[in-house]
Design a protein around this motif. Structure first.
Motif, short mmCIF file in Angstrom:
data_model
loop_
_atom_site.label_atom_id
_atom_site.label_comp_id
_atom_site.label_asym_id
_atom_site.label_seq_id
_atom_site.Cartn_x
_atom_site.Cartn_y
_atom_site.Cartn_z
N ALA A 1 -5.10 -5.12 -4.57
CA ALA A 1 -3.86 -5.75 -4.10
C ALA A 1 -2.72 -5.55 -5.09
CB ALA A 1 -4.10 -7.24 -3.86
N VAL A 2 -3.04 -5.46 -6.38
CA VAL A 2 -1.99 -5.29 -7.39
C VAL A 2 -1.88 -3.85 -7.88
CG1 VAL A 2 -2.07 -7.69 -8.17
CG2 VAL A 2 -3.57 -6.00 -9.24
N ASP A 3 -2.69 -2.97 -7.29
CA ASP A 3 -2.64 -1.54 -7.64
C ASP A 3 -2.31 -0.74 -6.37
OD1 ASP A 3 -2.90 0.89 -8.97
OD2 ASP A 3 -5.05 1.01 -8.58
N PRO A 4 -1.11 -0.94 -5.84
CA PRO A 4 -0.77 -0.32 -4.55
C PRO A 4 -0.78 1.20 -4.57
CG PRO A 4 1.19 -1.24 -5.59
CD PRO A 4 0.01 -1.70 -6.40
N ASP A 5 -0.51 1.83 -5.73
CA ASP A 5 -0.51 3.29 -5.76
C ASP A 5 -1.91 3.85 -5.97
OD1 ASP A 5 -0.97 2.68 -8.41
OD2 ASP A 5 0.93 3.50 -9.15
N GLY A 6 -2.89 2.97 -6.21
CA GLY A 6 -4.28 3.40 -6.29
C GLY A 6 -4.60 4.32 -7.45
N ASP A 7 -3.84 4.20 -8.56
CA ASP A 7 -4.10 5.10 -9.70
C ASP A 7 -5.17 4.56 -10.65
OD1 ASP A 7 -2.79 3.02 -10.93
OD2 ASP A 7 -1.26 4.26 -11.91
N GLY A 8 -5.74 3.40 -10.31
CA GLY A 8 -6.82 2.85 -11.12
C GLY A 8 -6.36 2.06 -12.32
N VAL B 1 -3.23 -0.97 -13.64
CA VAL B 1 -2.15 -1.89 -13.28
C VAL B 1 -1.35 -2.18 -14.53
CG1 VAL B 1 -1.55 -4.18 -12.41
CG2 VAL B 1 -3.49 -2.94 -11.42
N SER B 2 -0.04 -1.99 -14.44
CA SER B 2 0.82 -2.30 -15.57
C SER B 2 1.17 -3.78 -15.56
CB SER B 2 2.12 -1.47 -15.51
OG SER B 2 2.94 -1.93 -14.44
N TRP B 3 1.63 -4.27 -16.69
CA TRP B 3 2.04 -5.67 -16.76
C TRP B 3 3.17 -5.95 -15.79
CZ3 TRP B 3 1.10 -10.44 -17.43
CH2 TRP B 3 2.14 -11.37 -17.58
N ASP B 4 4.12 -5.03 -15.68
CA ASP B 4 5.25 -5.24 -14.75
C ASP B 4 4.78 -5.29 -13.31
OD1 ASP B 4 7.14 -5.48 -16.73
OD2 ASP B 4 7.84 -3.40 -16.59
N GLU B 5 3.83 -4.42 -12.93
CA GLU B 5 3.29 -4.45 -11.57
C GLU B 5 2.65 -5.81 -11.28
OE1 GLU B 5 1.94 0.07 -10.34
OE2 GLU B 5 0.70 -1.01 -11.82
N TYR B 6 1.88 -6.27 -12.23
CA TYR B 6 1.22 -7.56 -12.03
C TYR B 6 2.25 -8.69 -11.97
CZ TYR B 6 -1.44 -11.79 -12.90
OH TYR B 6 -1.95 -13.06 -12.79
N LYS B 7 3.24 -8.65 -12.87
CA LYS B 7 4.23 -9.72 -12.91
C LYS B 7 5.00 -9.82 -11.59
CE LYS B 7 7.80 -9.31 -15.74
NZ LYS B 7 8.59 -9.36 -17.00
N ILE B 8 5.32 -8.68 -11.00
CA ILE B 8 6.03 -8.68 -9.72
C ILE B 8 5.18 -9.34 -8.64
CG2 ILE B 8 6.87 -7.19 -7.85
CD1 ILE B 8 7.68 -5.17 -10.11
N LYS B 9 3.91 -8.94 -8.56
CA LYS B 9 3.03 -9.50 -7.54
C LYS B 9 2.78 -11.00 -7.79
CE LYS B 9 2.14 -5.82 -5.06
NZ LYS B 9 2.52 -5.74 -3.62
N PHE B 10 2.62 -11.36 -9.06
CA PHE B 10 2.38 -12.77 -9.38
C PHE B 10 3.58 -13.63 -8.99
CE2 PHE B 10 2.85 -16.34 -12.31
CZ PHE B 10 1.68 -17.04 -12.03
N LEU B 11 4.79 -13.18 -9.35
CA LEU B 11 5.98 -13.96 -9.01
C LEU B 11 6.18 -14.02 -7.50
CD1 LEU B 11 8.46 -12.81 -11.80
CD2 LEU B 11 7.35 -15.04 -11.56
N ALA B 12 5.83 -12.94 -6.81
CA ALA B 12 5.91 -12.97 -5.34
C ALA B 12 4.94 -14.01 -4.78
CB ALA B 12 5.58 -11.58 -4.77
N SER B 13 3.76 -14.12 -5.40
CA SER B 13 2.79 -15.11 -4.93
C SER B 13 3.26 -16.53 -5.21
CB SER B 13 1.43 -14.88 -5.60
OG SER B 13 1.42 -15.34 -6.94
#
Length: 350
Positions: free
Chosen positions: A136-143, A145-157
């Motif tokens: 869910a937090v790795d939308p590009d599927g590159d295996g 997750v960066s901190w910024d990717e996680y932070k965006i998803k977390f704040l959205a949640s």
């Protein structure tokens, strides 16, 4: 590196609901955050993205409260017979599985092996759920997750506008986040750093993300969790816990006799746990090493002590073993609920 990777294990998808069921009514809820960027949050999203406070099969919650479901988690696990079966039948089914030599009695060693097996079930479930959350937090599927990717998803949640947050982060613009949410983010980033195995790159693999969400899977993260708990409870800064420090964590505002009774029960439970279980050498001081051993869900010595405690509760004939009749008589202790409320208070499989 994943600690105990060979152990199956599981953290129940219902752990949040089980935790809410176990909380006393006198404990005030954490205040909600407010922000101009907020939308209406998805109820399940935050539980999936934030490291859970409640970890199945671990003796303390991450905030330092006792895990009141611990006995039941390591006895019941995720399964206990066929769906729809009567509680007595389910307990009888568990008894038959624990009694590996089929002599009609359960010894401490047999129960110890069962406790370890149920803990491994919780480990395996956590691994399975982590796979879903990582995707869910790795939308590009590159295996990774960066901190910024996680932070965006977390704040959205948490109810923030995901596109607006992502754009601001991309452009290095200031985020208008309330103080409480920023404090949560700072704590999460500390845990993120700890889960990021050398060489540090702030990118978490699926395995590292598991350690981030479930520190019981990593010896290093378990150590970090213990540090956090001691930091929160240690009043004199000596990085050790005394009994007064361990029992002084406030439960809530005592407004009536019922609330006072809850506080008294809470203090009594914590005193007993400190003196009889956590303080291994009985010197009145709990060191970081003692607390880490106590928190280690795969500690076989702890599992044996847990087995002996279970036996002591129901062993009416004092033979240091359990018969089926004894388990049935003390069914509420082993299930954590009255039989009338059985299915509501244990795992979904029950």
């Amino acid at each position: 590196m994943l600690w105990g990777a060979g152990f199956p294990c599981s953290l129940g998808s219902l752990c949040l609901s089980l935790l809410l069921l176990s909380l006393p009514a006198a404990v005030p809820a954490r205040p909600a955050n407010g922000s101009a960027l907020r939308e209406r949050p998805e109820p399940a999203a935050e539980a999936e993205l934030a490291p859970p406070d409640h970890l199945n099969g671990v003796r303390l919650e991450r905030d330092g409260h006792l895990n009141r479901d611990f006995h039941h988690e390591v006895f019941l696990g995720r399964a206990g017979g066929q769906r729809g079966a009567e509680p007595r039948g389910k307990l009888a089914g568990i008894f038959a599985r624990v009694d590996t030599d089929s002599d009609g009695r359960v010894s401490a060693r047999e129960l110890q092996r069962w406790v370890m097996a149920k803990t491994r079930e919780h480990f395996q479930e956590a691994v399975q759920e982590n796979r879903i959350h990582f995707r869910a937090v790795d939308p590009d599927g590159d295996g990774h997750v960066s901190w910024d990717e996680y932070k965006i998803k977390f704040l959205a949640s948490k109810g923030f506008n995901e596109k607006e947050i992502a754009e601001k982060i991309k452009n290095n613009e200031e985020l208008k986040i309330d103080e409480e949410t920023q404090e949560v983010l700072d704590n999460l980033k500390d845990r993120w750093y700890q889960a990021d195995n050398p060489p540090p790159d702030l990118l978490l693999s699926e395995q590292e993300f598991l350690s981030f969400l479930h520190p019981e899977h990593s010896r290093g993260m378990l150590h970090f969790m213990v540090q956090e708990i001691i930091r929160d409870l240690d009043q004199d800064g000596d990085k050790k816990l005394t009994l007064p420090e361990f029992i002084s964590l406030p439960v809530g505002t005592v407004e009536n006799q019922q609330a006072q009774d809850i506080d008294d029960d809470w203090v009594r439970d914590r005193r007993k746990e400190f003196q009889e279980v956590i303080d291994a050498n009985r010197d009145g001081i709990v060191t970081m090493e003692e607390l880490e051993e106590y928190m280690d869900p795969m500690n076989e010595h702890n599992a044996l002590n847990e087995a002996r405690q279970m036996i002591a509760v129901a062993d009416e004939n004092q033979n240091q073993q359990l018969e089926l009749e004894e388990i049935l008589k003390y069914s509420e202790y082993f299930t954590g609920s009255k039989l009338m409320d059985y299915a509501r208070n244990v795992h979904e499989e029950f």
